[in-house]
Each structure stands twice: as structure tokens, then as C-alpha cells.
Design an enzyme around this catalytic site. Sequence first.
Site, short mmCIF file in Angstrom:
data_model
loop_
_atom_site.label_atom_id
_atom_site.label_comp_id
_atom_site.label_asym_id
_atom_site.label_seq_id
_atom_site.Cartn_x
_atom_site.Cartn_y
_atom_site.Cartn_z
N SER A 1 0.82 -1.21 0.00
CA SER A 1 0.00 0.00 0.00
C SER A 1 0.86 1.26 0.00
O SER A 1 1.99 1.27 0.47
CB SER A 1 -0.90 0.03 1.24
OG SER A 1 -1.66 -1.16 1.34
N1 SAH Z 1 -1.11 -3.56 3.51
C1 SAH Z 1 -0.60 -4.55 2.57
C2 SAH Z 1 -1.52 -4.58 1.37
C3 SAH Z 1 -1.34 -5.74 0.50
S1 SAH Z 1 -2.46 -5.77 -0.88
C4 SAH Z 1 0.78 -4.10 2.16
O1 SAH Z 1 1.05 -2.90 2.26
O2 SAH Z 1 1.60 -4.91 1.75
C5 SAH Z 1 -3.86 -6.56 -0.17
C6 SAH Z 1 -3.67 -7.96 0.29
O3 SAH Z 1 -4.97 -8.48 0.65
C7 SAH Z 1 -3.10 -8.93 -0.74
O4 SAH Z 1 -1.97 -9.55 -0.22
C8 SAH Z 1 -4.23 -9.93 -0.98
O5 SAH Z 1 -3.78 -11.25 -1.23
C9 SAH Z 1 -4.98 -9.85 0.33
N2 SAH Z 1 -6.38 -10.31 0.26
C10 SAH Z 1 -7.31 -10.07 -0.70
N3 SAH Z 1 -8.47 -10.67 -0.38
C11 SAH Z 1 -8.27 -11.32 0.80
C12 SAH Z 1 -9.08 -12.13 1.63
N4 SAH Z 1 -10.35 -12.41 1.33
N5 SAH Z 1 -8.54 -12.62 2.76
C13 SAH Z 1 -7.25 -12.35 3.11
N6 SAH Z 1 -6.43 -11.60 2.36
C14 SAH Z 1 -6.93 -11.07 1.22
#
Ligand code: SAH
Length: 211
Positions: free
Chosen positions: A60
Amino acid sequence: MTSQRTRDRLIQRLADAGIADQRVLEVMRMLPRHLFIDEALSHRAYEDTALPIGYNQTISQPYIVARMTEALLNGGVPQRVLEIGTGSGYQTAVLACLVGTVYSVERIKPLQDKARGRMRELKLRNVHFKHSDGSFGWPEKGPFDAIICAAAPEQVPPELLAQLAIGGRMVIPVGGEEQQLRLVERISEESCQQQTLQGVRFVPMLAGSIR
Ligand code: SAH
């Protein structure tokens, strides 16, 4: 490119953009965001931008991490925090420095494994990981004082709302093409109060999990 000067510049930018919580700014000044990104892109780690982390996912944007963390801390320091979407683990690490315990759920196993390694490297021991579809939360560990979501569902999942303690706060992006970042506060057993913070663009919350 990963020098303290570069980091300081990012923090100044966040403060200029309206992030006022010094606790959040200091933790982000100290945490090495470049360790959460593959080496090929790590020279861009202190730009205020989202970057790819593989598997079609992104780390993010720092401003959004700061904004969401600030919104959660505004109601007092939460002890138990549920995070949906560990991804790189950067937001997880920011939280781990500021709250009691973080329970983080990720549906893509390899991302979770890498994030776990980073917590170990940074000696952040107050984080627990679960590999599953986070739209169902982590009921065995609830209720939570705060819930933070890094992937956008079409609507706030009722299971997450049910795991929010009375007086607790949740920050969650909601929508499809057009998304809004919502702050949901649980007032009582029956009622909650919602407020829209700003328009955002997150990856969608997807069902199921990947090994
Ligand atoms: N705050 C994190 C954001 C990663 S992007 C960072 O800065 O790295 C969002 C993440 O949510 C991804 O890794 C994706 O795999 C996860 N995600 C999407 N749907 C999900 C779900 N239903 N349950 C758990 N994780 C999920």
C-alpha cells in the site's frame, strides 16, 4: 536510496499531506520499508506510492498506511487488532510497533511466509498469522478493538462487524471500481456509526485461499 534522508523526506511529505499523529510518523520514519519490497524495486521504497509485490498484489501507498493507522489510533491505542490482507507485512509491522497484538490474515500463502520472515528479522513478536479467506475474520481470536482491511469488499462483511468489540473501530475500503475508505465505529451491541474518509483504490477482497 534507502538512507535516513530519503525516509525523512517521505515523512515530511506525509506530514505536509495532513498526517498529524506523531506516533505514526515516528514509527514510519524508523521502519525500513525497502525490506518489504523485492530488490529490483527497493530503490523506490520511499516514494509515496504503491508498488507491486507479486501475485497481482501491491504494497500500500505510505500515505494510506499512515491515514488508516491514524484513524485507528484516534480512539485510543487498541490492544487487539485484526488485519485482513497481510500482503508484504508493512502495514502489519507499523501496527505491531503501536498496538498490543496484531492478528493478520492473508489468503496467499507465499506472501504470508515472506511477511512472517520480515517480522522475525525486525524482531516484532506481537504478530500472529493465519492463512485463510479473511472476509470471515478470525472469530476464535475476537472480539477486536480495531479491524483494518487492505482489500476492498463490495460491502462491509457482517462477519467482520460481528468481531468488532463495542467501542472498537474498523477502517475498510468498500466498493468496486469506485471505492470509499470507511471508518466504522461500534457504538453498542446493535448499532454502529459510519463515516467516509476519502476515495481510495485497493485490490479487491477475493474469496478462497491460495497455497
Ligand atoms: N497492507 C498490505 C496490502 C497488500 S495488498 C501491504 O502494504 O503490503 C492486499 C492484500 O490483501 C493482498 O496480499 C491480498 O492477497 C490480500 N487479500 C485479498 N483478499 C483477501 C481475503 N479475502 N482474505 C485475506 N487476504 C486477502
